[in-house]
Design a protein around this motif. Structure first.
Motif, PDB file in Angstrom:
ATOM      1  N   LEU A   1     -14.713   3.029  -1.346  1.00 37.97           N
ATOM      2  CA  LEU A   1     -15.399   2.186  -0.068  1.00 37.97           C
ATOM      3  C   LEU A   1     -16.876   2.132  -0.546  1.00 37.97           C
ATOM      4  CD1 LEU A   1     -14.325   4.604   3.023  1.00 37.97           C
ATOM      5  CD2 LEU A   1     -13.329   2.379   2.100  1.00 37.97           C
TER       6      LEU A   1
ATOM      7  N   ASN B   1      -3.974  -5.500   3.594  1.00 37.97           N
ATOM      8  CA  ASN B   1      -4.737  -5.744   2.363  1.00 37.97           C
ATOM      9  C   ASN B   1      -5.177  -4.547   1.548  1.00 37.97           C
ATOM     10  OD1 ASN B   1      -5.052  -7.890   0.627  1.00 37.97           O
ATOM     11  ND2 ASN B   1      -7.102  -8.383   1.395  1.00 37.97           N
ATOM     12  N   VAL B   2      -4.284  -4.114   0.882  1.00 41.26           N
ATOM     13  CA  VAL B   2      -4.755  -3.002  -0.119  1.00 41.26           C
ATOM     14  C   VAL B   2      -4.745  -3.495  -1.548  1.00 41.26           C
ATOM     15  CG1 VAL B   2      -4.643  -0.525  -0.644  1.00 41.26           C
ATOM     16  CG2 VAL B   2      -3.636  -1.275   1.627  1.00 41.26           C
ATOM     17  N   THR B   3      -5.842  -3.271  -2.034  1.00 39.83           N
ATOM     18  CA  THR B   3      -5.940  -3.484  -3.685  1.00 39.83           C
ATOM     19  C   THR B   3      -6.343  -2.309  -4.230  1.00 39.83           C
ATOM     20  OG1 THR B   3      -8.206  -4.219  -3.633  1.00 39.83           O
ATOM     21  CG2 THR B   3      -6.454  -5.853  -3.041  1.00 39.83           C
TER      22      THR B   3
ATOM     23  N   SER C   1      -9.206  -1.858  -5.431  1.00 39.85           N
ATOM     24  CA  SER C   1     -10.622  -1.610  -5.087  1.00 39.85           C
ATOM     25  C   SER C   1     -10.919  -1.145  -3.742  1.00 39.85           C
ATOM     26  CB  SER C   1     -11.383  -2.889  -5.244  1.00 39.85           C
ATOM     27  OG  SER C   1     -10.742  -3.774  -3.929  1.00 39.85           O
ATOM     28  N   SER C   2      -9.727  -0.791  -2.875  1.00 45.35           N
ATOM     29  CA  SER C   2      -9.632  -0.326  -1.778  1.00 45.35           C
ATOM     30  C   SER C   2     -10.107   0.965  -1.776  1.00 45.35           C
ATOM     31  CB  SER C   2      -8.473  -0.627  -0.926  1.00 45.35           C
ATOM     32  OG  SER C   2      -8.082  -1.915  -0.844  1.00 45.35           O
TER      33      SER C   2
ATOM     34  N   TYR D   1     -10.907   0.382   9.506  1.00 48.72           N
ATOM     35  CA  TYR D   1     -10.516   1.203   8.834  1.00 48.72           C
ATOM     36  C   TYR D   1      -8.897   1.186   8.901  1.00 48.72           C
ATOM     37  CZ  TYR D   1     -14.890   3.390   8.632  1.00 48.72           C
ATOM     38  OH  TYR D   1     -16.586   3.742   8.367  1.00 48.72           O
TER      39      TYR D   1
ATOM     40  N   LEU E   1      -7.864   5.312   7.561  1.00 46.70           N
ATOM     41  CA  LEU E   1      -7.644   4.397   6.522  1.00 46.70           C
ATOM     42  C   LEU E   1      -6.252   4.864   6.003  1.00 46.70           C
ATOM     43  CD1 LEU E   1      -9.365   2.434   5.226  1.00 46.70           C
ATOM     44  CD2 LEU E   1     -10.141   4.176   3.791  1.00 46.70           C
TER      45      LEU E   1
ATOM     46  N   PHE F   1      -8.516  -2.452   6.289  1.00 46.08           N
ATOM     47  CA  PHE F   1      -9.228  -2.479   5.153  1.00 46.08           C
ATOM     48  C   PHE F   1     -10.339  -3.418   4.971  1.00 46.08           C
ATOM     49  CE2 PHE F   1      -5.405   0.254   4.115  1.00 46.08           C
ATOM     50  CZ  PHE F   1      -5.708   1.284   3.497  1.00 46.08           C
ATOM     51  N   THR F   2     -11.166  -3.595   6.253  1.00 49.39           N
ATOM     52  CA  THR F   2     -12.427  -4.501   6.191  1.00 49.39           C
ATOM     53  C   THR F   2     -13.561  -3.754   6.493  1.00 49.39           C
ATOM     54  OG1 THR F   2     -11.792  -5.057   8.746  1.00 49.39           O
ATOM     55  CG2 THR F   2     -10.654  -6.294   7.055  1.00 49.39           C
TER      56      THR F   2
END
Length: 575
Positions: free
Chosen positions: A547, A539-541, A543-544, A83, A72, A86-87
């Protein structure tokens, strides 16, 4: 937490885990020899009763340890792993096992702690064992809050069952969870001896963890800055460990991770595994997931198609598209972390004169147990840490054989070098750099071991410490949590760095490596040997950095989907 899991934890912790051991540190009771009424009757039994907390409840966290901590974070490549991009969702098996393992640690630690209150043993040993329970509990919650964010607090499993509140628990705000961890460690420090037997948790183990907790907590609820009081506490506890614990760094970095040094003065907290299938949870199985096919004789290694990431290689200043003959290897941690073309390891395959990386790959018929025959890793490198070698290496290290998916190699989860870097960062605090001599000394102690040619700087920056942590602790399950604590107060920086990483693959390396092995010629064809030009940023935000809970837990307890509550842990709970 599902009801079946809470019931199991109370029952299992009261019975212990069956295994016999030839090493005193790992001795523990056998189920058929005792029950609640006739155990915890003397000092030895109390120590045996807590020993299994060093391994079995943590077993199902092993894969999450790597996938969350390293994949991750961009330190490790694992194919199509969720990981990596980021899904990850609540049905992911490794996430589920990780969550249940951490709750298992908490449940076992709670139950053994309570049972020790009525033990018939010396108060000194009772206190020591209770303190060890609390440190493991604090460590479990430290992983939980950094992984899932706000989580419920299960202070006493038996009380939860008696009160029937197991399926109505609310999440507790992350800041309160950190306060609960601190309260737990304060009690542990009160109970533990200043210095324990090598390999066991002692007062300075708890203080080292406390320093790391305060450094992480300092960013909670902040915006662009960190709480100075928390930073001061992190520095205070770290300095206490550095100056008074009597611990020191091992002179040779790679020696920290060898079997013969499972218990050493550098490691403050470790999982100490035992090579057994009885029970199936006491052993280390990381070599199976991380080593190439044929690395040992047991037919249990399948990790060759993954490896340390291109981005981690960049951090170490190495590039697989450059000839090994031009590689300087100034940082000794690189070779101790990732295998590259041209590397030979004297501590693996000692009965064969050492392990030759390329010979293993391409001479599958005449070298060892039969290697893969071609390069598998699309990043061009393979893992070193968490590997013990072959059967002979295991016997030389521990005096006992490994087996299929079974080794006794310890996993170190808090080392003194980490504490040195915690101290340096805490002193820098909200500044960009410092000239403080003690912080520079702490940084330089770590840096100089890895790079003997390094000179002591006159100042150090936050950026330098941030990178040094990555190199020092690479592939030790820690890097993602550095990003989490950074996201607490500077999510923009955390997101930007993750998106800029080279997390993808190289093309054409097998032809390059095979030619080099056969002809010693390292000629790059840019059309064939290249980094993926179509690699996409993850796609990192914001909220990432939290988990999801396991889906079945949310179904069982819908309150986990509700906003967390504030709890005054100091008045609500006590030890």
């Amino acid at each position: 937490m599902k009801i079946k899991n809470i019931i199991y934890l109370v029952f299992a912790a009261s019975l212990g885990v069956t295994v016999s051991s030839c090493e005193d540190f790992l001795d523990r009771p056998a189920e058929d020899n005792y029950n609640e009424s006739n155990f915890y009757q003397n000092d030895e039994q109390c120590v045996q009763g807590v020993n299994y907390l060093y391994n079995s409840p943590w077993y199902d966290f092993q894969r999450g340890f790597i996938k969350v901590g390293e994949v991750l974070s961009g330190n490790y490549y694992m194919g199509s792993s969720p990981y990596l991009d980021f899904t990850v969702n609540g049905t992911d098996a490794d996430l589920i096992n990780m969550s249940y393992s951490l709750w298992a640690v908490n449940g076992h630690a709670n139950t053994v702690y309570n049972r020790l209150k009525t033990a018939k043993a010396s108060q000194t040993v009772i206190n020591q064992c209770m303190g060890e329970c609390l440190v493991w509990k604090a460590m479990a919650y430290f992983y939980l809050v950094r992984t899932f964010g706000a989580v419920p607090i299960i202070h006493d499993n038996t009380a939860e069952l008696a009160g029937g509140s197991y399926n109505t628990k609310f999440k507790v705000q992350a800041a309160d969870v950190y306060e609960y961890i601190i309260m737990t460690l304060e009690k542990a420090i009160e109970l533990l001896p200043a210095k324990g037997d090598l390999g066991r948790i002692d007062q300075y183990s708890a203080k080292g963890l406390m320093a790391k907790v305060y450094l992480t907590k300092s960013g909670i609820g902040q915006a662009g800055t960190r709480n100075q009081e928390d930073l001061d506490k992190a520095a205070l506890y770290a300095k206490d460990v550095i100056e008074h614990s009597g611990r020191s760094l091992m002179p040779n970095y790679s020696d920290v991770f060898r079997l013969v040094n499972n218990k050493n003065v550098e490691c403050l907290i470790s999982w100490h595994w035992y090579p057994t299938r009885d029970p199936w949870t006491a052993q280390n199985t990381l070599q199976s997931d991380l080593a190439m096919v044929g690395f040992d004789e047991f037919g249990d290694t399948w990790g060759g198609y993954g490896g340390p990431s291109v981005d981690l290689q960049d951090a170490f200043g190495v590039n697989v598209l450059e000839s090994p003959s031009n590689r300087t290897n100034t940082d000794t941690r690189r070779k101790a972390t990732m295998m590259m073309a041209g590397d030979v390891y004297e501590y693996f395959w000692q009965d064969k004169g050492g392990f030759d990386y390329l010979k293993f790959i391409y001479d599958k018929d005449n070298y060892g147990a039969g290697g893969p025959g071609e390069l598998q890793s699309p990043t061009g490198v393979n893992e070193v840490k968490h590997l013990y070698g072959n059967a002979n290496d295991h016997v030389l290290g521990l005096g006992i054989s490994a087996a299929n998916m079974v080794s006794g190699l310890s996993t170190h989860i808090l080392r003194l070098s980490d504490v040195y870097l915690i101290y340096a960062e805490a002193v820098i605090g909200n500044n960009t750099s410092t000239t403080d001599a003690s912080a520079i000394d702490a940084f330089y102690t770590v840096r100089h071991r890895a790079v003997p040619s390094a000179t002591r700087p006159t100042s150090i920056t936050w950026e330098q410490v941030w990178k040094e942590r990555r190199l020092e602790l690479a592939c030790e399950g820690d890097r993602w949590y550095d990003f989490v604590r950074l996201s607490y107060y500077n999510p923009t920086r955390a997101i930007s760095e993750l998106k800029s990483q080279r997390r993808d693959v190289y093309y054409g390396l097998n032809d390059l490596y095979k030619s080099y092995y056969e002809t010693k010629s390292y000629v790059i064809d840019p059309d064939n040997q290249r980094y993926n030009p179509d690699a996409k940023a993850p796609n990192v935000t914001e909220s990432s950095f939290t988990l999801p809970f396991p889906t079945e837990d949310v179904v069982f307890n819908p309150n986990l989907m509700k906003d967390p509550i504030h709890v005054d842990v100091r008045s609500e709970f006590s030890y």
